[in-house]
Design a protein around this motif. Structure first.
Motif, short mmCIF file in Angstrom:
data_model
loop_
_atom_site.label_atom_id
_atom_site.label_comp_id
_atom_site.label_asym_id
_atom_site.label_seq_id
_atom_site.Cartn_x
_atom_site.Cartn_y
_atom_site.Cartn_z
N LEU A 115 -4.49 16.45 -2.66
CA LEU A 115 -5.87 16.58 -2.19
C LEU A 115 -6.37 15.24 -1.68
CD1 LEU A 115 -7.41 18.62 -5.14
CD2 LEU A 115 -6.79 19.47 -2.87
N PHE A 150 -9.98 13.05 -1.33
CA PHE A 150 -11.28 13.01 -2.01
C PHE A 150 -12.05 11.84 -1.41
CE2 PHE A 150 -13.33 11.85 -6.38
CZ PHE A 150 -14.49 12.56 -6.07
N PRO A 197 -5.77 1.08 -1.39
CA PRO A 197 -6.02 0.65 -0.02
C PRO A 197 -7.38 1.13 0.47
CG PRO A 197 -4.37 2.41 -0.09
CD PRO A 197 -4.66 2.02 -1.50
N ALA A 198 -7.99 0.35 1.38
CA ALA A 198 -9.32 0.70 1.88
C ALA A 198 -9.19 1.75 2.98
CB ALA A 198 -10.01 -0.55 2.41
N THR A 199 -9.09 3.02 2.58
CA THR A 199 -9.02 4.11 3.55
C THR A 199 -10.27 4.96 3.40
OG1 THR A 199 -7.77 5.38 1.93
CG2 THR A 199 -6.49 4.20 3.60
N ASP A 200 -10.42 5.92 4.32
CA ASP A 200 -11.62 6.75 4.32
C ASP A 200 -11.66 7.71 3.13
OD1 ASP A 200 -12.99 5.87 6.75
OD2 ASP A 200 -11.23 6.62 7.78
N ALA A 201 -10.49 8.11 2.66
CA ALA A 201 -10.43 9.06 1.55
C ALA A 201 -9.26 8.68 0.65
CB ALA A 201 -10.23 10.48 2.08
N ALA A 202 -9.37 9.04 -0.63
CA ALA A 202 -8.26 8.84 -1.56
C ALA A 202 -7.38 10.08 -1.51
CB ALA A 202 -8.79 8.65 -2.97
N VAL A 203 -6.06 9.89 -1.53
CA VAL A 203 -5.16 11.05 -1.60
C VAL A 203 -4.65 11.16 -3.04
CG1 VAL A 203 -3.00 12.07 -0.79
CG2 VAL A 203 -4.54 10.93 0.83
N LEU A 204 -4.90 12.32 -3.65
CA LEU A 204 -4.59 12.54 -5.06
C LEU A 204 -3.35 13.43 -5.18
CD1 LEU A 204 -8.23 13.54 -6.13
CD2 LEU A 204 -7.23 11.25 -5.99
N PRO A 205 -2.53 13.18 -6.20
CA PRO A 205 -1.33 14.01 -6.36
C PRO A 205 -1.69 15.46 -6.71
CG PRO A 205 -1.64 12.52 -8.23
CD PRO A 205 -2.65 12.14 -7.21
N TYR A 225 -10.86 11.83 -11.96
CA TYR A 225 -11.18 10.95 -10.83
C TYR A 225 -12.67 10.88 -10.59
CZ TYR A 225 -6.27 11.89 -9.83
OH TYR A 225 -4.92 12.02 -9.92
N SER A 235 -15.68 9.28 -7.68
CA SER A 235 -16.11 8.51 -6.52
C SER A 235 -17.39 7.78 -6.91
CB SER A 235 -16.36 9.42 -5.32
OG SER A 235 -17.43 10.30 -5.59
N THR A 292 -12.49 6.26 -4.87
CA THR A 292 -13.07 6.15 -3.54
C THR A 292 -14.54 5.81 -3.67
OG1 THR A 292 -13.20 7.25 -1.36
CG2 THR A 292 -13.60 8.63 -3.29
N GLY A 293 -15.15 5.28 -2.60
CA GLY A 293 -16.55 4.88 -2.71
C GLY A 293 -17.19 4.64 -1.37
#
Lengths: 347, 347
Positions: free
Chosen positions: A61, A63, B47-55, B101, B103, B137-138
């Motif tokens: 996913l 997020f 890493p500073a990305t637009d979204a976090a990818v979760l397992p 998780y 945000s 993420t934030g």
């Protein structure tokens, strides 16, 4: 003073149709605001529980979260409601995810017109429907007059990431082409002209839109996408500088290839803005290998939201990290980040 | 005026250590705020990305959101940072989920002291660590002086819901016992005394805490939990009224069984508050079948956060929906929702 309340009574307000501080309390006023206005406007039919329970996604996913403090609340081509959907949906799309669920959290300022709130939530819901995302959970707070600014909206989002997708600055390679999905600067110009009530010959509409469909189309066409980044606060220049810094490479872009509409360029000149630093809310850059450029541009141009897509530059194998702009006459200069954005509260 | 910036320079500010409007722009100032203060305080190494990818979670998820606008930012027993973790973690726990998780989205008011921001984020991170949740993420926005109130924090959360768990008002049955996890009203009293700078003989600390461990303990002990609800805005009375309305039943509680600490009761009396309506941030009610009451209370009492747990009432099979309070002398009265909470901006 407690406004009249009870079965059949209209939603209690301050007597002039505005939000009361008590609308944010845990009492009946809050339940009336939620039941009579917020939930109907958002079209929610889920039970009022503390959290939404989502089915097994069967995979990874994405997020993300974004708070929207844009001023004014309504601008040509959009409003804070639709923007709050597009911004979060686009953040999910940048990781290659298909957006699925949204949360909506409101901070209302005492005195906000209830009808304004209703219209903005209907806009939010309409945008969510168009993007195929469900609003599944939310929260509402009210702050005193002068402690907020009408309405702030936080949307957080969850999307499904396809199994084989891993996009990010770490995947950028020397020789990658840099594509942009359309013309730059319309969101910032639209907001600024609305804010300053400028009388211009033409109205520039914001580019605020979901780009999730364009990303899905790229991935489904088998394009080897290395990295995506939407061009929000700080515009193209800031996005490219962030990526150059994170991937440890130099990126070169050609000024003549960067699409800016004539009316946007003219308005920027009038206002002393550089469109390369102006925020978009429906534009992104894509890093793809040279061999995939033609097909990628074709896929993007076939969709309305990215019809103006084109190649604007490449990742070089020169040492260092940063962004170089090659001007129309072939001169080369460093395209730096500004100290601060030209436009506060643009999203 | 652009503050001095560059490698090795301290984080640029307004000259007096406070947030600038430019800290929320897309430019270098924002990157310095994120890189020098926010990310280090939150301990982020993603890493500073637009979204976090979760397992892949391999099951159902709970998803919730909450914006925190509490005033003042720091109060006895907590602050907006720890509260923003506890509030969202508890919302997840109420669906039986184990929180995983978070945000974190910040709305800063221009002029907020950077050191205050840093301390509150360290508190947030410390609370998240204690709860075993990761901030993944934030987002950060800045609004002009007088358009916010120091700091608002939105936290959204994702948790894992065990396969066989389905908690909600729909599962409440006539005859279910109502348990409360501890004494009531400490959060509201702590905040109010901090706000009004009241000089009281004793300091009441907020009950702000994660109750996720208590919920997990109930479920792992095999207690047949039907419904959980945390006692935030509007306190016990509002929570029970919501649940009675949603499950279409009458709930009866015994005043003599409802735990309120003596100093809290005394302060409430002094301030004209009814502790049954005062917000808690570390208390919940649980609906369990009669046969499980003794074990459930035992499990809760074995944990510090719910050491004061006890049975306070039951779901009746009388017609209608609502809450009845049986007083110490056996008189019965309807325990209604207040029109508005007694205390605005309590969370």
């Amino acid at each position: 003073m407690t406004p009249p309340d009870g079965p059949g009574c209209p939603l209690p307000d301050d007597g002039a149709g505005n939000v009361l501080l008590g609308h944010g309390s845990g009492g009946r006023l809050m339940h009336r605001l939620l039941g009579d206005l917020i939930r109907p406007a958002l079209g929610g039919d889920t039970p009022a529980t503390d959290a939404a329970v989502l089915p097994d996604a069967g995979g990874r996913l994405a997020f993300t979260t974004d708070s929207f403090v844009i001023r004014p609340l309504v601008f040509p081509g959009g409003d804070i409601g639709s923007l709050a959907v597009h911004g979060t949906v686009n953040d999910l799309a940048m990781s290659g995810a298909s957006p699925a669920y949204l949360s909506v959290s409101l901070i209302l300022e005492e005195g906000l017109a209830l009808e304004t709130l209703r219209q903005l939530l209907v806009s939010l819901r309409t945008a969510a429907d168009a993007c195929g995302v469900c609003v599944v959970t939310g929260d509402t707070k009210v702050v005193e007059r002068g402690k907020g600014d009408g309405l702030f909206i936080n949307t957080s989002g969850i999307g499904r990431v396809p199994d084989d997708v891993d996009l990010g600055p770490w995947a950028i390679r020397p020789g990658d082409a840099v594509l942009v999905s359309g013309d730059l600067g319309r969101h910032g110009v639209a907001v600024l002209t609305a804010r300053e009530a400028l009388e211009l010959e033409t109205t520039v509409d914001s580019d605020s839109a979901s780009v999730a469909g364009a990303v899905t189309a790229l991935l489904e066409a088998g394009i080897e996408v290395h990295c995506l980044r939407d061009l929000t606060r700080g515009g193209l220049s800031s996005a490219l500088n962030e990526l150059a810094s994170d991937c440890g490479r130099r990126i070169e872009v050609n000024e003549a290839d960067i699409p800016v509409r004539e009316d946007v360029a003219a308005t920027c000149e009038l206002l002393g803005l550089d469109p390369l630093y102006v925020a978009c809310e429906g534009r992104f850059v894509a890093f793809v290998p040279e061999a995939h450029v033609e097909r990628a541009v074709g896929v993007l141009q076939s969709l309305e939201v990215s019809a103006g897509a084109r190649r604007i530059g490449r990742v070089t194998d020169e040492p260092g990290r940063g962004v170089d702009l090659v001007s129309r006459i072939g001169a080369r200069r460093v395209l730096d980040m500004l100290a601060a954005d030209q436009l506060p509260r643009i999203c």
